[in-house]
Design a protein around this motif. Structure first.
Motif, short mmCIF file in Angstrom:
data_model
loop_
_atom_site.label_atom_id
_atom_site.label_comp_id
_atom_site.label_asym_id
_atom_site.label_seq_id
_atom_site.Cartn_x
_atom_site.Cartn_y
_atom_site.Cartn_z
N MET A 1 -20.28 -110.90 -15.61
CA MET A 1 -21.41 -112.01 -15.15
C MET A 1 -22.25 -112.03 -14.12
SD MET A 1 -21.02 -114.30 -17.58
CE MET A 1 -20.00 -115.33 -18.60
N LYS A 2 -21.83 -110.92 -13.19
CA LYS A 2 -22.52 -110.44 -12.06
C LYS A 2 -23.68 -109.71 -12.75
CE LYS A 2 -19.62 -110.60 -7.91
NZ LYS A 2 -20.57 -110.50 -6.98
N ALA A 3 -23.30 -108.80 -13.52
CA ALA A 3 -24.53 -107.87 -14.18
C ALA A 3 -25.50 -108.67 -14.95
CB ALA A 3 -23.69 -106.85 -15.13
N ILE B 1 -31.30 -113.23 -10.94
CA ILE B 1 -30.59 -113.84 -9.70
C ILE B 1 -29.66 -112.91 -9.23
CG2 ILE B 1 -29.24 -115.83 -9.37
CD1 ILE B 1 -30.14 -116.99 -11.82
N PRO B 2 -29.77 -112.16 -7.92
CA PRO B 2 -29.10 -111.22 -7.40
C PRO B 2 -27.75 -111.81 -7.09
CG PRO B 2 -31.29 -111.35 -6.06
CD PRO B 2 -31.22 -112.54 -7.23
N ALA B 3 -26.65 -111.07 -7.71
CA ALA B 3 -25.47 -111.53 -7.53
C ALA B 3 -24.56 -110.45 -6.84
CB ALA B 3 -24.69 -111.95 -8.77
N GLY B 4 -25.02 -109.24 -6.36
CA GLY B 4 -24.51 -108.12 -5.89
C GLY B 4 -23.62 -107.25 -6.97
N GLU B 5 -22.54 -106.67 -6.57
CA GLU B 5 -21.71 -105.62 -7.17
C GLU B 5 -20.54 -106.21 -7.30
OE1 GLU B 5 -22.83 -103.22 -9.04
OE2 GLU B 5 -24.91 -103.06 -8.32
N PRO B 6 -19.68 -105.99 -8.02
CA PRO B 6 -18.20 -106.56 -8.21
C PRO B 6 -17.57 -105.81 -7.16
CG PRO B 6 -18.65 -105.10 -9.92
CD PRO B 6 -20.10 -105.35 -9.26
N TYR B 7 -16.52 -106.52 -6.59
CA TYR B 7 -15.93 -106.30 -5.28
C TYR B 7 -14.68 -105.30 -5.96
CZ TYR B 7 -13.25 -106.31 -0.85
OH TYR B 7 -12.72 -106.14 0.26
N PRO B 8 -14.05 -104.11 -5.29
CA PRO B 8 -13.22 -103.48 -5.73
C PRO B 8 -11.81 -104.02 -5.92
CG PRO B 8 -14.06 -102.36 -3.90
CD PRO B 8 -14.73 -103.76 -4.15
N PRO B 9 -10.95 -103.90 -6.90
CA PRO B 9 -10.82 -102.87 -7.80
C PRO B 9 -11.91 -102.77 -9.00
CG PRO B 9 -9.26 -104.27 -8.49
CD PRO B 9 -9.86 -104.60 -7.33
N ALA C 1 -16.27 -127.11 -21.78
CA ALA C 1 -15.77 -125.70 -21.57
C ALA C 1 -16.21 -125.64 -19.88
CB ALA C 1 -16.10 -124.88 -22.47
N THR C 2 -15.23 -124.55 -19.19
CA THR C 2 -15.53 -124.17 -17.91
C THR C 2 -16.06 -122.77 -18.03
OG1 THR C 2 -13.36 -123.61 -17.25
CG2 THR C 2 -13.97 -125.93 -17.01
N MET C 3 -16.86 -122.35 -17.26
CA MET C 3 -17.43 -120.78 -17.34
C MET C 3 -18.40 -120.41 -16.22
SD MET C 3 -20.00 -121.53 -20.30
CE MET C 3 -18.84 -122.77 -20.71
N PRO C 4 -18.46 -119.33 -15.65
CA PRO C 4 -19.28 -119.06 -14.75
C PRO C 4 -20.63 -118.83 -15.20
CG PRO C 4 -18.03 -116.99 -15.27
CD PRO C 4 -17.68 -118.12 -16.17
N PRO C 5 -21.73 -118.83 -14.33
CA PRO C 5 -23.04 -118.64 -14.76
C PRO C 5 -23.36 -117.00 -15.12
CG PRO C 5 -22.87 -118.75 -12.41
CD PRO C 5 -21.58 -119.18 -12.93
N PRO C 6 -24.28 -116.61 -16.03
CA PRO C 6 -25.14 -117.56 -16.59
C PRO C 6 -24.81 -117.90 -17.96
CG PRO C 6 -25.73 -115.17 -17.00
CD PRO C 6 -24.44 -115.25 -16.01
N MET D 1 -16.05 -107.08 -21.70
CA MET D 1 -14.87 -107.73 -21.16
C MET D 1 -13.99 -106.67 -20.41
SD MET D 1 -15.02 -110.87 -20.14
CE MET D 1 -13.46 -111.38 -20.08
N HIS D 2 -14.28 -105.50 -20.86
CA HIS D 2 -13.12 -104.34 -20.45
C HIS D 2 -13.43 -103.83 -19.03
CE1 HIS D 2 -17.07 -102.41 -21.71
NE2 HIS D 2 -16.70 -101.67 -20.80
N ARG D 3 -14.67 -104.45 -18.37
CA ARG D 3 -14.84 -104.35 -17.17
C ARG D 3 -14.40 -105.73 -16.23
NH1 ARG D 3 -16.85 -99.42 -15.40
NH2 ARG D 3 -18.13 -98.74 -16.78
N GLY D 4 -14.05 -106.64 -17.12
CA GLY D 4 -13.66 -107.93 -16.24
C GLY D 4 -14.57 -108.93 -16.35
N LEU D 5 -14.21 -110.25 -16.45
CA LEU D 5 -15.32 -111.23 -16.39
C LEU D 5 -16.35 -111.47 -15.41
CD1 LEU D 5 -16.53 -113.81 -18.06
CD2 LEU D 5 -14.55 -115.13 -16.71
N ALA D 6 -15.92 -111.18 -14.07
CA ALA D 6 -16.67 -111.27 -12.89
C ALA D 6 -17.66 -110.12 -12.91
CB ALA D 6 -15.94 -111.49 -11.70
N PRO D 7 -17.33 -109.01 -13.03
CA PRO D 7 -18.53 -107.79 -13.23
C PRO D 7 -19.41 -108.08 -14.28
CG PRO D 7 -16.32 -106.86 -12.71
CD PRO D 7 -15.96 -108.28 -13.22
#
Length: 208
Positions: free
Chosen positions: A161-163, A170-178, A113-118, A153-159
């Motif tokens: 995973m960043k959280a 592991i600092p990943a910053g905040e999600p980019y708008p929108p 499978a493919t996926m982002p960290p962590p 996931m209601h926030r989105g996958l990237a947000p």
């Protein structure tokens, strides 16, 4: 298997991502894929196709010499099992699914499978247990994907995973708008969930 080994060594490795959205037909995509391969010796592309791409079309695309990897995001077990047999086990291309389908994919003979960290760290633990033939442990770890990241996931996958990355130090910053970051309550709930996963030792390292 020899054919697959030769195909894996090719420099040009496009990835077909099934079950995404697009406005092109499969015939157009197949023609463009074959055409583009002649234009580049060292290029990797990722292509999104319309939802629930027809199985025969997906198999036909997998047979193109330029297509080395397929990412299936449908989470449809009946579809996944058939395509693993007709694509990966048949030697046409490597067939990958999502974190929620990882163990089932491995058991059916898919490539993973493919996926982002962590999430990938949890997946690594699933794979290690599966390879060690500790199937009970593999299933136990796979269940960690039942709540994470789906509850956020209601926030989105990237947000989401960043959280999670921020929570484990592991600092990943905040999600980019929108997209918006998780609330403090959501972060606390995610932390409590992750502390019951294989990521728990990372929390101890953060507080040490």
């Amino acid at each position: 298997r020899t054919r697959r080994a030769n195909r894996r060594s090719a420099a040009w490795r496009p990835m077909l991502i099934a079950n995404s959205s697009a406005r092109i037909s499969f015939s157009e995509h197949a023609r463009d894929t074959a055409s583009n391969s002649a234009k580049s010796e060292n290029m990797r592309c990722s292509t999104s196709l319309r939802p629930k791409a027809r199985i025969p079309d997906t198999i036909a695309l997998a047979k193109l010499p330029q297509v080395q990897l397929i990412k299936e995001s449908s989470r449809d077990l009946a579809r996944v099992s058939r395509l693993i047999v007709e694509i990966d086990r048949a030697g046409h291309a490597r067939y990958f699914t999502t974190m929620q389908m990882l163990l089932a994919t491995l058991q059916l003979g898919g490539s993973g499978a493919t996926m982002p960290p962590p999430g990938s760290e949890i997946a690594r633990a699933v794979i290690d247990a599966y390879i060690a033939k500790d199937h009970e442990r593999a299933a136990e770890i796979q269940l960690q994907f039942a709540l994470f990241p789906s509850k956020w996931m209601h926030r989105g996958l990237a947000p989401a995973m960043k959280a999670a990355m921020n929570l484990i130090g592991i600092p990943a910053g905040e999600p980019y708008p929108p997209y918006s970051p998780l609330s403090s309550n959501e972060m606390a709930a995610m932390a409590a969930t992750l502390k019951d996963t294989v990521l728990a030792p990372r929390f101890k390292a953060v507080t040490a």
